[in-house]
Design a protein around this motif. Sequence first.
Motif, short mmCIF file in Angstrom:
data_model
loop_
_atom_site.label_atom_id
_atom_site.label_comp_id
_atom_site.label_asym_id
_atom_site.label_seq_id
_atom_site.Cartn_x
_atom_site.Cartn_y
_atom_site.Cartn_z
N VAL A 94 0.84 -1.19 0.00
CA VAL A 94 0.00 0.00 0.00
C VAL A 94 0.88 1.24 0.00
O VAL A 94 1.86 1.32 0.73
N ARG A 95 0.51 2.19 -0.83
CA ARG A 95 1.14 3.52 -0.81
C ARG A 95 0.15 4.43 -0.11
O ARG A 95 -0.94 4.69 -0.62
N ALA A 96 0.49 4.88 1.08
CA ALA A 96 -0.43 5.63 1.93
C ALA A 96 -0.23 7.14 1.79
O ALA A 96 0.90 7.61 1.64
N ARG A 97 -1.33 7.86 1.88
CA ARG A 97 -1.28 9.33 1.92
C ARG A 97 -2.19 9.79 3.04
O ARG A 97 -3.42 9.72 2.94
N ALA A 98 -1.58 10.26 4.10
CA ALA A 98 -2.35 10.77 5.25
C ALA A 98 -2.61 12.26 5.07
O ALA A 98 -1.88 12.94 4.37
N GLY A 99 -3.68 12.74 5.69
CA GLY A 99 -4.01 14.15 5.60
C GLY A 99 -4.73 14.53 4.32
O GLY A 99 -4.75 15.70 3.93
N ARG A 125 -10.41 13.20 1.84
CA ARG A 125 -11.37 12.14 2.18
C ARG A 125 -10.68 10.79 2.13
O ARG A 125 -9.62 10.63 1.53
N ASN A 126 -11.33 9.81 2.74
CA ASN A 126 -10.81 8.44 2.77
C ASN A 126 -11.24 7.73 1.49
O ASN A 126 -12.43 7.65 1.21
N GLU A 127 -10.26 7.21 0.74
CA GLU A 127 -10.59 6.52 -0.50
C GLU A 127 -9.39 5.74 -1.04
O GLU A 127 -8.25 6.03 -0.71
N ILE A 128 -9.71 4.77 -1.90
CA ILE A 128 -8.68 4.06 -2.65
C ILE A 128 -8.57 4.77 -3.99
O ILE A 128 -9.58 4.99 -4.67
N ARG A 129 -7.35 5.10 -4.38
CA ARG A 129 -7.13 5.86 -5.61
C ARG A 129 -6.39 5.06 -6.67
O ARG A 129 -5.61 5.62 -7.43
N GLY A 130 -6.59 3.76 -6.71
CA GLY A 130 -5.97 2.95 -7.76
C GLY A 130 -4.58 2.46 -7.41
O GLY A 130 -4.24 2.27 -6.25
N GLU A 131 -3.75 2.31 -8.45
CA GLU A 131 -2.43 1.72 -8.30
C GLU A 131 -1.36 2.78 -8.52
O GLU A 131 -1.51 3.66 -9.36
N GLN A 132 -0.27 2.68 -7.76
CA GLN A 132 0.88 3.56 -7.94
C GLN A 132 2.15 2.78 -7.61
O GLN A 132 2.31 2.27 -6.50
N ASP A 133 3.04 2.66 -8.57
CA ASP A 133 4.34 1.99 -8.39
C ASP A 133 4.20 0.59 -7.80
O ASP A 133 4.92 0.21 -6.88
N GLY A 134 3.25 -0.19 -8.30
CA GLY A 134 3.09 -1.57 -7.86
C GLY A 134 2.38 -1.73 -6.53
O GLY A 134 2.38 -2.82 -5.95
N ALA A 135 1.78 -0.66 -6.02
CA ALA A 135 1.07 -0.72 -4.74
C ALA A 135 -0.31 -0.08 -4.89
O ALA A 135 -0.55 0.73 -5.78
N LEU A 136 -1.20 -0.45 -3.98
CA LEU A 136 -2.53 0.14 -3.94
C LEU A 136 -2.42 1.50 -3.23
O LEU A 136 -1.92 1.57 -2.12
#
Length: 97
Positions: free
Chosen positions: A15-20, A23-34
């Motif tokens: 998982v590639r996480a982005r805090a802050g 809204r809370n959501e899944i934004r697809g794939e980035q560099d082999g991670a969700l």
Amino acid sequence: MIDLQPHAEGTILPVRARAGARRNEIRGEQDGALKVCVAQSPEKGKANKAIIAVLSKSLSLKKSQIELVGGMTSPQKRFLIRAIAPEELAKRIGYAS
């Protein structure tokens, strides 16, 4: 494509996480991670708990099935998804994103 890895207890989900985020959501794939965005700040594990909640809701999993196994304080995280095969998890991710 997301690099799902088989594990003795289920599947490892990167998982590639982005805090802050707004809204809370899944934004697809980035560099082999969700890529998962959460509104919580990265303090005292709040963002990690929010990510587990987003994964649970979006992928139709129980929170108890999801365990953070790597990247506690990093944006690059690894979650163990218990009792689900990589193929099944890939299908659920396809519907979620």
